[in-house]
Enzyme design. Structure first.
Site, PDB file in Angstrom:
ATOM      1  N   GLY A 148      61.642  -2.865 -30.315  1.00 21.11           N
ATOM      2  CA  GLY A 148      60.532  -1.975 -29.965  1.00 21.11           C
ATOM      3  C   GLY A 148      60.503  -0.655 -30.719  1.00 21.11           C
TER       4      GLY A 148
ATOM      5  N   LYS B 183      46.939   7.098 -19.809  1.00 19.42           N
ATOM      6  CA  LYS B 183      46.270   6.233 -20.794  1.00 19.42           C
ATOM      7  C   LYS B 183      44.915   5.677 -20.318  1.00 19.42           C
ATOM      8  CE  LYS B 183      50.311   4.755 -23.405  1.00 19.42           C
ATOM      9  NZ  LYS B 183      51.124   3.648 -23.897  1.00 19.42           N
TER      10      LYS B 183
ATOM     11  N   ASN C 183      45.818   5.535 -26.251  1.00 21.29           N
ATOM     12  CA  ASN C 183      47.097   6.257 -26.444  1.00 21.29           C
ATOM     13  C   ASN C 183      46.972   7.361 -27.485  1.00 21.29           C
ATOM     14  OD1 ASN C 183      47.154   4.849 -28.919  1.00 21.29           O
ATOM     15  ND2 ASN C 183      49.387   4.771 -28.887  1.00 21.29           N
TER      16      ASN C 183
ATOM     17  N   ALA D  49      51.799  -7.868 -18.194  1.00 23.57           N
ATOM     18  CA  ALA D  49      50.348  -7.740 -18.333  1.00 23.57           C
ATOM     19  C   ALA D  49      49.908  -6.298 -18.091  1.00 23.57           C
ATOM     20  CB  ALA D  49      49.648  -8.688 -17.350  1.00 23.57           C
ATOM     21  N   GLY D  50      50.795  -5.340 -18.365  1.00 23.09           N
ATOM     22  CA  GLY D  50      50.468  -3.923 -18.181  1.00 23.09           C
ATOM     23  C   GLY D  50      49.803  -3.337 -19.415  1.00 23.09           C
ATOM     24  N   GLY D  51      49.929  -2.017 -19.577  1.00 21.07           N
ATOM     25  CA  GLY D  51      49.247  -1.323 -20.668  1.00 21.07           C
ATOM     26  C   GLY D  51      49.673  -1.807 -22.047  1.00 21.07           C
ATOM     27  N   ALA D  52      50.978  -1.914 -22.271  1.00 28.72           N
ATOM     28  CA  ALA D  52      51.461  -2.350 -23.587  1.00 28.72           C
ATOM     29  C   ALA D  52      50.993  -3.783 -23.858  1.00 28.72           C
ATOM     30  CB  ALA D  52      52.985  -2.268 -23.648  1.00 28.72           C
TER      31      ALA D  52
HETATM   32  P1  NDP Z   1      52.950  -0.855 -17.205  1.00 29.30           P
HETATM   33  O1  NDP Z   1      53.464  -0.212 -15.969  1.00 29.30           O
HETATM   34  O2  NDP Z   1      51.506  -0.741 -17.538  1.00 29.30           O
HETATM   35  O3  NDP Z   1      53.285  -2.448 -17.153  1.00 29.30           O
HETATM   36  C1  NDP Z   1      54.576  -2.897 -16.821  1.00 29.30           C
HETATM   37  C2  NDP Z   1      54.619  -4.417 -16.879  1.00 29.30           C
HETATM   38  O4  NDP Z   1      55.977  -4.835 -16.699  1.00 29.30           O
HETATM   39  C3  NDP Z   1      53.824  -5.108 -15.780  1.00 29.30           C
HETATM   40  O5  NDP Z   1      53.295  -6.305 -16.277  1.00 29.30           O
HETATM   41  C4  NDP Z   1      54.892  -5.374 -14.719  1.00 29.30           C
HETATM   42  O6  NDP Z   1      54.581  -6.486 -13.896  1.00 29.30           O
HETATM   43  C5  NDP Z   1      56.056  -5.729 -15.602  1.00 29.30           C
HETATM   44  N1  NDP Z   1      57.360  -5.546 -14.953  1.00 29.30           N
HETATM   45  C6  NDP Z   1      58.007  -4.374 -14.726  1.00 29.30           C
HETATM   46  N2  NDP Z   1      59.200  -4.604 -14.146  1.00 29.30           N
HETATM   47  C7  NDP Z   1      59.322  -5.956 -14.006  1.00 29.30           C
HETATM   48  C8  NDP Z   1      60.319  -6.821 -13.487  1.00 29.30           C
HETATM   49  N3  NDP Z   1      61.457  -6.328 -12.992  1.00 29.30           N
HETATM   50  N4  NDP Z   1      60.108  -8.154 -13.503  1.00 29.30           N
HETATM   51  C9  NDP Z   1      58.951  -8.647 -14.035  1.00 29.30           C
HETATM   52  N5  NDP Z   1      57.963  -7.882 -14.537  1.00 29.30           N
HETATM   53  C10 NDP Z   1      58.138  -6.554 -14.532  1.00 29.30           C
HETATM   54  O7  NDP Z   1      53.850  -0.289 -18.389  1.00 29.30           O
HETATM   55  P2  NDP Z   1      53.508  -0.251 -19.957  1.00 29.30           P
HETATM   56  O8  NDP Z   1      52.847  -1.528 -20.326  1.00 29.30           O
HETATM   57  O9  NDP Z   1      52.861   1.020 -20.289  1.00 29.30           O
HETATM   58  O10 NDP Z   1      54.986  -0.195 -20.570  1.00 29.30           O
HETATM   59  C11 NDP Z   1      55.811  -1.340 -20.554  1.00 29.30           C
HETATM   60  C12 NDP Z   1      56.970  -1.140 -21.500  1.00 29.30           C
HETATM   61  O11 NDP Z   1      56.467  -1.000 -22.836  1.00 29.30           O
HETATM   62  C13 NDP Z   1      57.788   0.135 -21.234  1.00 29.30           C
HETATM   63  O12 NDP Z   1      59.144  -0.205 -21.260  1.00 29.30           O
HETATM   64  C14 NDP Z   1      57.448   1.044 -22.407  1.00 29.30           C
HETATM   65  O13 NDP Z   1      58.567   1.841 -22.772  1.00 29.30           O
HETATM   66  C15 NDP Z   1      57.131   0.039 -23.498  1.00 29.30           C
HETATM   67  N6  NDP Z   1      56.243   0.580 -24.541  1.00 29.30           N
HETATM   68  C16 NDP Z   1      56.744   0.619 -25.810  1.00 29.30           C
HETATM   69  C17 NDP Z   1      55.983   1.123 -26.837  1.00 29.30           C
HETATM   70  C18 NDP Z   1      56.563   1.179 -28.207  1.00 29.30           C
HETATM   71  O14 NDP Z   1      55.960   1.826 -29.080  1.00 29.30           O
HETATM   72  N7  NDP Z   1      57.672   0.524 -28.459  1.00 29.30           N
HETATM   73  C19 NDP Z   1      54.597   1.614 -26.613  1.00 29.30           C
HETATM   74  C20 NDP Z   1      54.157   1.475 -25.251  1.00 29.30           C
HETATM   75  C21 NDP Z   1      54.974   0.981 -24.248  1.00 29.30           C
HETATM   76  P3  NDP Z   1      53.691  -6.321 -12.542  1.00 29.30           P
HETATM   77  O15 NDP Z   1      52.263  -6.326 -12.971  1.00 29.30           O
HETATM   78  O16 NDP Z   1      54.076  -7.498 -11.742  1.00 29.30           O
HETATM   79  O17 NDP Z   1      54.119  -5.010 -11.921  1.00 29.30           O
END
Ligand code: NDP
Length: 288
Positions: A249, A71, A92, A132-135
């Site tokens: 979701g 992405k 995306n 604070a990731g991609g989504a």
């Molecule tokens: P990223 O890897 O970009 O971001 C993941 C985020 O989750 C980060 O902020 C990370 O924190 C946090 N995280 C992960 N595990 C933990 C934990 N155990 N405790 C606390 N924080 C945690 O992933 P995406 O943003 O791309 O995806 C995130 C979710 O969104 C996925 O499950 C994906 O399936 C879902 N999604 C759903 C969509 C839909 O259409 N429904 C579309 C796109 C995504 P840190 O920065 O500290 O690592």
């Protein structure tokens, strides 16, 4: 004129990709619209992305979805970007037109459509966002564009939390803050919308629960989760117990695909039949 067997090509590039269900949703949409489009699910390794993007033009694809790990990596290979995708720093959905690649981001738009379909207005609201990731970036930018009043970003790693806060502060004039997430977090009483954008609860860890004090969720809140599989997460179950409205979701997944199909075909796909196809596939009920 003889019958045409040619199909218009779209699809998704990712790695891993095998369990991505979008083909079920997209193909249902094309059949219902009666248009000869084919959605292909393609495993593209990180090092092959540039060649794969060039291949889109060579093979006359109409566009492509991108998922992990492409992405952000795709940005150098695009000719143009929508304003939102440029702010998010992630794409995306790519649209191929006149030999050029344009980057869009429909993740946040899909989320906003789910809110709208549920009759939830976000103008003037306070939103607390886990992750604070991609989504998160996609959803936060669309929420700010829609006029929320305040955004609280709660994230485990300081760097990603601060980066997203910086993006929001640079581009929007609303009240925004970051809180490090390193212990049980109580949700502020005046939160209107709580959104989980982390992976917590994603299959196979379906029993995972975010470190929040569930008693701080009240019946005046809307609680949303982005986890598509399984959609009925522990967070949503806890929120339902406390009388909060919930949004899963899967609706976001369907609605982001509706938006992408619109960019690729100019047609509005039928979310209802897409929803039914996904429900059959997973053997569950789906909110849209
Ligand atoms: P990223 O890897 O970009 O971001 C993941 C985020 O989750 C980060 O902020 C990370 O924190 C946090 N995280 C992960 N595990 C933990 C934990 N155990 N405790 C606390 N924080 C945690 O992933 P995406 O943003 O791309 O995806 C995130 C979710 O969104 C996925 O499950 C994906 O399936 C879902 N999604 C759903 C969509 C839909 O259409 N429904 C579309 C796109 C995504 P840190 O920065 O500290 O690592």
């Amino acid at each position: 004129m003889g019958k045409s067997y040619r199909e218009e090509l779209v699809g998704v590039f990712g790695d891993p990709i095998d369990e991505n269900p979008t083909v079920v949703v997209a193909q249902t949409a094309f059949e219902k619209l009666g248009i000869p489009y084919r959605y292909v699910t393609v495993n593209v390794k990180a090092e092959d992305l540039e060649a794969a993007m060039r291949g889109l033009v060579a093979m006359n694809f109409k566009g492509i979805h991108l998922t992990i790990p492409h992405k952000v990596a795709v940005l150098p290979y695009l000719d143009s970007l929508s304003e939102e995708a440029a702010i998010m720093g992630a794409v995306n959905t790519v649209v191929v037109k006149d030999g050029e690649l344009r980057g869009e981001n429909t993740d946040g738009k899909g989320f906003m459509k789910s809110l709208e379909n549920a009759g939830i207005k976000c103008g003037g609201k306070k939103v607390t966002m886990l992750g604070a990731g991609g989504a998160a970036r996609a959803i936060a930018v669309e929420l700010c564009r829609a006029g929320i009043d305040e955004l609280v970003i709660v994230n485990r790693s300081k760097k990603r939390g601060r980066d997203l806060l910086g993006t929001i502060q640079k581009n929007f004039g609303l009240k925004a803050s970051y809180r490090k997430w390193d212990c049980m977090m109580a949700v502020d009483e005046d939160t209107d919308i709580l959104v989980n954008t982390t992976n917590i609860g994603l299959y196979p860890d379906v029993d995972a629960r975010p470190d929040i004090v569930f008693e701080s969720i009240t019946d005046r809140m809307t609680v949303c989760d982005v986890i598509p599989n399984h959609p009925h997460t522990q967070l949503l179950k806890e929120a339902e117990k406390r009388g909060a409205r919930t949004l899963d979701g899967l609706g976001m997944l369907i609605n982001q695909c509706v938006e992408s199909i619109y960019y690729w075909t100019g047609e509005t796909a039928d979310a209802g039949s897409m929803k039914a196809a996904l429900a059959r596939e997973y053997g569950i009920d789906v909110q849209c």
